[in-house]
Scaffold this motif. Structure first.
Motif, mmCIF file in Angstrom:
data_model
loop_
_atom_site.group_PDB
_atom_site.id
_atom_site.type_symbol
_atom_site.label_atom_id
_atom_site.label_comp_id
_atom_site.label_asym_id
_atom_site.label_seq_id
_atom_site.Cartn_x
_atom_site.Cartn_y
_atom_site.Cartn_z
ATOM 1 N N TYR A 1 -3.543 3.825 0.462
ATOM 2 C CA TYR A 1 -4.073 3.887 -0.891
ATOM 3 C C TYR A 1 -3.399 2.842 -1.757
ATOM 4 O O TYR A 1 -2.375 2.271 -1.386
ATOM 5 N N ASP A 2 -3.962 2.629 -2.941
ATOM 6 C CA ASP A 2 -3.311 1.771 -3.918
ATOM 7 C C ASP A 2 -2.025 2.453 -4.376
ATOM 8 O O ASP A 2 -1.923 3.673 -4.374
ATOM 9 N N THR A 3 -1.045 1.669 -4.773
ATOM 10 C CA THR A 3 0.247 2.241 -5.167
ATOM 11 C C THR A 3 0.163 3.060 -6.445
ATOM 12 O O THR A 3 1.076 3.838 -6.724
ATOM 13 N N ASP A 4 -0.925 2.927 -7.240
ATOM 14 C CA ASP A 4 -1.044 3.733 -8.455
ATOM 15 C C ASP A 4 -1.497 5.153 -8.165
ATOM 16 O O ASP A 4 -1.521 5.995 -9.052
ATOM 17 N N ARG A 5 -1.908 5.438 -6.889
ATOM 18 C CA ARG A 5 -2.266 6.779 -6.422
ATOM 19 C C ARG A 5 -3.569 7.314 -7.017
ATOM 20 O O ARG A 5 -3.952 8.445 -6.723
ATOM 21 N N LYS A 6 -4.251 6.595 -7.860
ATOM 22 C CA LYS A 6 -5.399 7.155 -8.556
ATOM 23 C C LYS A 6 -6.503 7.600 -7.605
ATOM 24 O O LYS A 6 -7.282 8.477 -7.932
ATOM 25 N N GLY A 7 -6.557 6.994 -6.442
ATOM 26 C CA GLY A 7 -7.586 7.406 -5.490
ATOM 27 C C GLY A 7 -7.077 8.361 -4.441
ATOM 28 O O GLY A 7 -7.825 8.745 -3.535
ATOM 29 N N THR A 8 -5.810 8.773 -4.541
ATOM 30 C CA THR A 8 -5.240 9.624 -3.515
ATOM 31 C C THR A 8 -5.992 10.940 -3.444
ATOM 32 O O THR A 8 -6.215 11.590 -4.449
ATOM 33 N N GLY A 9 -6.376 11.343 -2.232
ATOM 34 C CA GLY A 9 -7.166 12.543 -2.043
ATOM 35 C C GLY A 9 -8.620 12.220 -1.809
ATOM 36 O O GLY A 9 -9.348 12.993 -1.192
ATOM 37 N N ASN A 10 -9.077 11.063 -2.293
ATOM 38 C CA ASN A 10 -10.409 10.579 -1.987
ATOM 39 C C ASN A 10 -10.332 9.629 -0.800
ATOM 40 O O ASN A 10 -9.330 9.551 -0.105
ATOM 41 N N TYR B 1 0.841 -1.192 0.000
ATOM 42 C CA TYR B 1 0.000 0.000 0.000
ATOM 43 C C TYR B 1 0.882 1.249 0.000
ATOM 44 O O TYR B 1 2.035 1.219 0.428
ATOM 45 N N TYR B 2 0.284 2.337 -0.466
ATOM 46 C CA TYR B 2 0.921 3.645 -0.374
ATOM 47 C C TYR B 2 0.292 4.380 0.805
ATOM 48 O O TYR B 2 -0.916 4.618 0.841
ATOM 49 N N TYR B 3 1.112 4.740 1.803
ATOM 50 C CA TYR B 3 0.646 5.465 2.979
ATOM 51 C C TYR B 3 0.886 6.959 2.762
ATOM 52 O O TYR B 3 1.980 7.380 2.384
ATOM 53 N N ASN B 4 -0.160 7.754 2.979
ATOM 54 C CA ASN B 4 -0.006 9.195 2.879
ATOM 55 C C ASN B 4 -0.834 9.868 3.953
ATOM 56 O O ASN B 4 -1.991 9.510 4.166
ATOM 57 N N ARG B 5 -0.239 10.831 4.643
ATOM 58 C CA ARG B 5 -0.962 11.606 5.645
ATOM 59 C C ARG B 5 -0.637 13.084 5.449
ATOM 60 O O ARG B 5 0.528 13.489 5.473
ATOM 61 N N SER B 6 -1.681 13.897 5.227
ATOM 62 C CA SER B 6 -1.523 15.343 5.126
ATOM 63 C C SER B 6 -1.827 15.950 6.480
ATOM 64 O O SER B 6 -2.881 15.665 7.074
ATOM 65 N N MET B 7 -0.916 16.800 6.972
ATOM 66 C CA MET B 7 -1.049 17.370 8.311
ATOM 67 C C MET B 7 -1.037 18.892 8.255
ATOM 68 O O MET B 7 -0.367 19.496 7.415
ATOM 69 N N PHE B 8 -1.788 19.480 9.176
ATOM 70 C CA PHE B 8 -1.793 20.916 9.388
ATOM 71 C C PHE B 8 -0.998 21.202 10.648
ATOM 72 O O PHE B 8 -1.288 20.654 11.708
ATOM 73 N N LYS B 9 0.032 22.047 10.529
ATOM 74 C CA LYS B 9 0.905 22.333 11.661
ATOM 75 C C LYS B 9 0.872 23.813 12.014
ATOM 76 O O LYS B 9 1.105 24.671 11.142
ATOM 77 N N ALA B 10 0.587 24.098 13.284
ATOM 78 C CA ALA B 10 0.746 25.450 13.828
ATOM 79 C C ALA B 10 2.043 25.438 14.622
ATOM 80 O O ALA B 10 2.229 24.593 15.506
ATOM 81 N N GLU B 11 2.955 26.380 14.329
ATOM 82 C CA GLU B 11 4.295 26.222 14.866
ATOM 83 C C GLU B 11 5.023 27.541 15.089
ATOM 84 O O GLU B 11 4.668 28.586 14.526
#
Length: 339
Positions: free
Chosen positions: A306-315, A268-278
């Motif tokens: 996600y799948d490694t092809d990333r096509k669903g990344t963001g959904n 799998y492709y692991y991705n996490r988008s984070m919001f940082k106050a710093e």
């Protein structure tokens, strides 16, 4: 999750990625006086994009939740997560209006988890709590003018992977137009498209800086980061927010990707988008070396497997990962061959 919310998350996800990419390209502009000015701005404001950058970050204890098919299947406490990141951007060729740069990343992640039900975690197992992510590529830049304004066009290509092999080809195209540059203000606009992130094909970028007085500066790279900066001599303190991503490949049960297969594992492709106050402290050790210390709180915007092809990344991912707001502390050193 409503469709409009998914689209909003997709835009945020894309904006985070492409802003880092467009900044990386700006970091490579080194020829005439205008380009050297952008170079100095980039060295000053994007520490991770200097010639060599190394930093270490830790997030102590926070709660996490894993969700599949809209149902929670694991909750627990992340006792600690750490990462070490190395990045470099190296000039390869420059002639006239063309320049070519090579860039690379090596990221190491370590997780220590404690599930609430005292059962071993299905994702963060002892065999899978250390991850290595690698990425490398080339960027070809062309400098031109449009309506009498400096225009940068860039095409990039690269691959990423992990210790088990190469995974994905990545490509991108960027156009960035410098509208205004004075002692007090600088404004540029751009568009960025990246493959294989197909949710939002093109994302706008706006970079604006405004000098309030000799020591205070407003520094915005929209939509991903906003800072108020105070600089005196070789020391600078910044307060603001930014979005960051962490990504790597990992093995996890196939059943999350294919419900008909209950045995075995898949990549799998692991991705996490984070919001940082710093808060960020920077010190210019000499003309080329910098020390950076950052600290604050981080929250998940969107993340998962996600799948490694990333096509669903963001959904919606196969497995959704969320966590409570977590404190973080980051220290690093960077080096720039340009002054």
């Amino acid at each position: 999750m409503k469709k409009e919310n998914k689209q909003s998350l997709a835009v945020i996800f894309m904006a985070t990625l492409c802003t880092l990419q467009i900044s990386s390209v700006c970091a490579q502009i080194r020829t005439d006086s205008l380009k050297r000015g952008i170079s100095r701005y980039t060295d000053r404001n994007f520490s991770e994009l200097r010639t060599v950058n190394l930093h270490w970050e830790v997030m102590p204890s926070y709660n996490y939740t894993l969700k599949h098919s809209d149902r929670d299947f694991e909750k627990g406490k992340m006792e600690t997560s750490r990462n070490v990141k190395f990045q470099t951007t190296i000039p390869v060729f420059r002639s006239g209006k063309f320049s070519l740069y090579a860039n690379g990343n090596i990221d190491y992640y370590h997780f220590e988890v404690n599930p609430n039900d005292d059962k071993p975690s299905e994702l963060f197992t002892e065999k899978e709590n250390d991850r290595l992510y690698m990425k490398g590529g080339l960027a070809l830049n062309y400098y031109a003018t449009l309506f009498g304004k400096p225009l940068l066009l860039s095409v990039s290509a690269g691959i990423d992977g992990w210790e088990k092999g190469v995974e994905q080809f990545q490509g991108g195209f960027m156009a960035n137009l410098l509208l205004k540059q004075t002692h007090k203000n600088s404004v540029s606009i751009g568009l960025y498209a990246m493959y294989p992130y197909q949710i939002t094909p093109v994302v706008p970028i706006v970079i604006w800086t405004h000098r309030l007085n000799p020591n205070w500066i407003l520094d915005f790279t929209l939509p991903s980061r906003m800072y108020v900066r105070y600089q005196r001599g070789k020391h600078r303190l910044s307060a603001g927010t930014q979005m960051e991503t962490e990504q790597f490949y990992m093995q996890a049960p196939t059943k999350y990707m294919n419900a008909s297969r209950q045995e075995g594992t898949s990549t799998y492709y692991y991705n996490r988008s984070m919001f940082k106050a710093e808060l960020v402290y920077e010190c210019i050790l000499n003309k080329r070396f910098y020390f950076i210390a950052r600290g604050g709180g981080a929250g998940t915007i969107t993340g998962g497997l996600y799948d490694t092809d990333r096509k669903g990344t963001g959904n919606k991912p196969f497995v959704e990962i969320s966590h409570s707001v977590a404190p973080f502390f980051n220290v690093g050193f960077s080096y720039s061959i340009f002054r």
